[in-house]
Design a protein around this motif. Structure first.
Motif, PDB file in Angstrom:
ATOM      1  N   LEU A   1       0.840  -1.191   0.000  1.00 11.94           N
ATOM      2  CA  LEU A   1       0.000   0.000   0.000  1.00 11.94           C
ATOM      3  C   LEU A   1       0.879   1.246   0.000  1.00 11.94           C
ATOM      4  N   PRO A   2       0.481   2.303  -0.717  1.00 13.57           N
ATOM      5  CA  PRO A   2       1.222   3.561  -0.625  1.00 13.57           C
ATOM      6  C   PRO A   2       1.216   4.056   0.819  1.00 13.57           C
ATOM      7  N   THR A   3       2.320   4.591   1.258  1.00 12.15           N
ATOM      8  CA  THR A   3       2.467   4.967   2.662  1.00 12.15           C
ATOM      9  C   THR A   3       1.347   5.882   3.134  1.00 12.15           C
ATOM     10  N   PHE A   4       1.032   6.912   2.348  1.00  9.21           N
ATOM     11  CA  PHE A   4      -0.009   7.854   2.738  1.00  9.21           C
ATOM     12  C   PHE A   4      -1.251   7.736   1.859  1.00  9.21           C
ATOM     13  N   GLY A   5      -1.499   6.521   1.385  1.00  8.15           N
ATOM     14  CA  GLY A   5      -2.736   6.243   0.686  1.00  8.15           C
ATOM     15  C   GLY A   5      -2.722   6.488  -0.800  1.00  8.15           C
ATOM     16  N   ARG A   6      -1.683   7.117  -1.302  1.00  7.54           N
ATOM     17  CA  ARG A   6      -1.551   7.383  -2.735  1.00  7.54           C
ATOM     18  C   ARG A   6      -0.082   7.609  -3.051  1.00  7.54           C
ATOM     19  N   PRO A   7       0.320   7.495  -4.333  1.00  8.18           N
ATOM     20  CA  PRO A   7       1.739   7.665  -4.675  1.00  8.18           C
ATOM     21  C   PRO A   7       2.272   9.017  -4.232  1.00  8.18           C
ATOM     22  N   VAL A   8       3.536   9.048  -3.855  1.00 10.77           N
ATOM     23  CA  VAL A   8       4.161  10.276  -3.371  1.00 10.77           C
ATOM     24  C   VAL A   8       4.043  11.403  -4.393  1.00 10.77           C
ATOM     25  N   ALA A   9       4.197  11.093  -5.673  1.00 16.05           N
ATOM     26  CA  ALA A   9       4.160  12.121  -6.719  1.00 16.05           C
ATOM     27  C   ALA A   9       2.808  12.825  -6.803  1.00 16.05           C
ATOM     28  N   THR A  10       1.755  12.198  -6.289  1.00 18.83           N
ATOM     29  CA  THR A  10       0.415  12.794  -6.371  1.00 18.83           C
ATOM     30  C   THR A  10       0.037  13.583  -5.125  1.00 18.83           C
ATOM     31  N   LEU A  11       0.868  13.541  -4.093  1.00 12.09           N
ATOM     32  CA  LEU A  11       0.570  14.283  -2.874  1.00 12.09           C
ATOM     33  C   LEU A  11       0.733  15.782  -3.120  1.00 12.09           C
ATOM     34  N   THR A  12      -0.201  16.569  -2.636  1.00  9.89           N
ATOM     35  CA  THR A  12      -0.150  18.013  -2.814  1.00  9.89           C
ATOM     36  C   THR A  12       0.571  18.671  -1.641  1.00  9.89           C
ATOM     37  N   GLU A  13       0.949  19.920  -1.810  1.00 10.54           N
ATOM     38  CA  GLU A  13       1.537  20.662  -0.703  1.00 10.54           C
ATOM     39  C   GLU A  13       0.465  20.904   0.362  1.00 10.54           C
ATOM     40  N   ALA A  14       0.851  20.784   1.616  1.00  8.26           N
ATOM     41  CA  ALA A  14      -0.096  21.034   2.708  1.00  8.26           C
ATOM     42  C   ALA A  14      -0.466  22.512   2.734  1.00  8.26           C
ATOM     43  N   ASP A  15      -1.758  22.781   2.891  1.00 12.01           N
ATOM     44  CA  ASP A  15      -2.207  24.167   2.997  1.00 12.01           C
ATOM     45  C   ASP A  15      -1.708  24.771   4.307  1.00 12.01           C
ATOM     46  N   ARG A  16      -1.429  26.057   4.262  1.00 13.28           N
ATOM     47  CA  ARG A  16      -1.056  26.789   5.475  1.00 13.28           C
ATOM     48  C   ARG A  16      -2.092  27.884   5.693  1.00 13.28           C
ATOM     49  N   VAL A  17      -3.189  27.510   6.302  1.00 13.84           N
ATOM     50  CA  VAL A  17      -4.300  28.439   6.522  1.00 13.84           C
ATOM     51  C   VAL A  17      -4.048  29.192   7.829  1.00 13.84           C
ATOM     52  N   PRO A  18      -3.872  30.519   7.771  1.00 16.69           N
ATOM     53  CA  PRO A  18      -3.661  31.271   9.014  1.00 16.69           C
ATOM     54  C   PRO A  18      -4.825  31.084   9.971  1.00 16.69           C
ATOM     55  N   LEU A  19      -4.519  30.903  11.247  1.00 16.72           N
ATOM     56  CA  LEU A  19      -5.570  30.675  12.228  1.00 16.72           C
ATOM     57  C   LEU A  19      -6.513  31.874  12.322  1.00 16.72           C
ATOM     58  N   GLN A  20      -6.025  33.050  11.942  1.00 14.03           N
ATOM     59  CA  GLN A  20      -6.883  34.233  11.977  1.00 14.03           C
ATOM     60  C   GLN A  20      -8.096  34.079  11.067  1.00 14.03           C
TER      61      GLN A  20
END
Length: 435
Positions: free
Chosen positions: A324-343
């Motif tokens: 199984l892919p480590t995080f559920g899908r191939p590494v190449a398809t993983l997107t950058e994590a959003d950085r939503v300001p807490l404000q």
């Protein structure tokens, strides 16, 4: 007849010895479920434990990296802990030689998960980590496999038993934070230096893992906004109880109009919600998907036997030849994590203020809240004690309807500037959705 799966276990602490005992106790049943037997072939630890019945006949290594490179093991089980150091190097060594890896190390995954996932793919060496989040709760398998047909909207949970024990005890016995922390340390639930737990960082590591699985993003613990429970006072616990809530340290990752928001913070949860009813050292995770609606998993989040149970489940998958892919899908398809300001967070808020006891003080607060279009759901003012009266202040609790973090912070900053509020206002988010 298929040969037994030969295990190389690095680390024989509570989890490692728990796993060894589980293999002895459940060996026959595991063989039937996995399609082949399992045996502890080799191990590494700070010192040899050859005298222990659980590891009798297993070869001892004093170096985890050497164990990972040994030719007489079929799977490497990392139970050392720590984000880097020997654990990280040994796991990389095992993956590079194509050896399946099972780990319980959430700190390592949170810091180096993307690199390890890439190594897993490059060398066709599966990486399993059910025990890294939630102890005995099967949340990794649930997200990675069982809910693969869902678009996940939200993952929230109580992911640290130490914090849940402290907050539960504060409520049940009306004790201050420091006294409950000391009791947790006496019982072995908290470390001598509890900062990693009570500061919310342990929960943040686990949330980063869950968010990657849930939303297909690259694991990034730095994208999680973190607040701990150190500022929670008995007054907050009592007010929450009177208003129909409990305070829990929640990790929350959810889709918002601004992207996937990840946060760890003390949170007001309605008493009827499953997360609010999770007390003591238990953990709980709530998942909202478009097809299943809401699913809540509750169980022991730590402990040698519970964590060993999760490790054994991963070993069964290895024995069956799961890939199984480590995080559920191939590494190449993983997107950058959003950085939503807490404000940008939007929701209801609990606010506890120490208001100067003078005419017009509450009117000034109401004006500042009104300026920011903040609607109040409830106002609770207790009779001042002699101590409060002598200080010339009155404790006031406010609950707001939905508003933004930036609005509530700006309104409170202005009340402090105008001198109508003393001490730092206590602000706790209300999560009515966390049920």
């Amino acid at each position: 007849m298929t040969e037994p799966l030969r295990l190389g276990v690095a680390g024989l602490g509570n989890v490692g010895t728990g796993l060894a005992r589980l293999l002895l106790r459940q060996g026959n049943a595991l063989s039937v479920r996995a399609g082949r037997g399992m045996r502890l072939a080799a191990y590494s630890a700070r010192k040899s434990r050859d005298g222990m019945a659980e590891v009798a006949g297993a070869r001892f290594h004093d170096d985890a990296a050497a164990l990972a490179s040994a030719g007489d093991i079929d799977v490497f089980v990392e139970l050392i802990g720590g984000a880097g150091g020997v654990a990280f190097e040994a796991v990389k060594a095992a993956l590079r030689r194509g050896l399946p890896v099972v780990t319980a190390n959430k700190a390592m995954l949170a810091e180096h998960g993307l690199e390890l996932a890439a190594l897993s793919e490059a060398h066709d060496a599966p990486l399993f980590y059910e025990a890294a989040v939630g102890g005995g709760i099967p949340v990794i398998k649930t997200l990675r496999e069982s809910l693969a047909g869902n678009a996940i909207e939200r993952v929230s949970g109580i992911l640290n038993g130490t914090c849940n024990y402290i907050l539960s005890k504060m409520e049940q016995e009306r004790l201050p934070f420091d006294a409950c922390l000391a009791e947790a340390q006496r019982r072995g639930y908290a470390e001598a230096d509890p900062t990693f737990d009570v500061g919310g960082f342990d929960t943040a590591h686990k949330l980063a893992i869950l968010a990657s699985l849930a939303f297909g993003s690259k694991i990034d613990s730095s994208a999680v906004a973190v607040e701990g429970i150190e500022s929670i006072a008995p007054a907050d616990i009592a007010a929450a109880d009177e208003l129909g809530f409990r305070i829990k340290l929640l990790g929350v990752a959810e889709r918002t109009p601004h992207g996937v928001e990840q946060r760890v913070a003390p949170t007001m949860v309605e008493k009827g919600a499953p997360l609010a009813q999770t007390m003591g050292v238990l953990n709980a995770v709530s998942i909202v998907g478009d097809a299943i609606g809401e699913l809540t998993l509750v169980g022991p989040g730590a402990g040698g036997d519970a964590t060993a149970s999760a490790v054994a489940a991963d070993l069964v998958d290895v024995a069956r030849g799961a890939r199984l892919p480590t995080f559920g899908r191939p590494v190449a398809t993983l997107t950058e994590a959003d950085r939503v300001p807490l404000q940008r967070h939007e929701g209801g808020y609990y606010v506890r203020l120490t208001v100067v006891d003078r005419p017009g003080a509450m009117a000034a607060i109401a004006t500042r809240f009104g300026d920011r279009m903040i609607s109040l759901e409830a106002i609770m003012q207790k009779r001042a004690t002699r101590e409060w009266a002598e200080a010339g202040v009155v404790p006031v609790v406010l609950m707001t309807h939905g508003t933004s973090e930036s609005s509530i912070r700006d309104a409170l900053a202005r009340t402090v500037e105008e001198g109508v509020v003393r001490e730092r206002p206590q602000v706790i988010r209300i999560e009515r959705e966390a049920v």
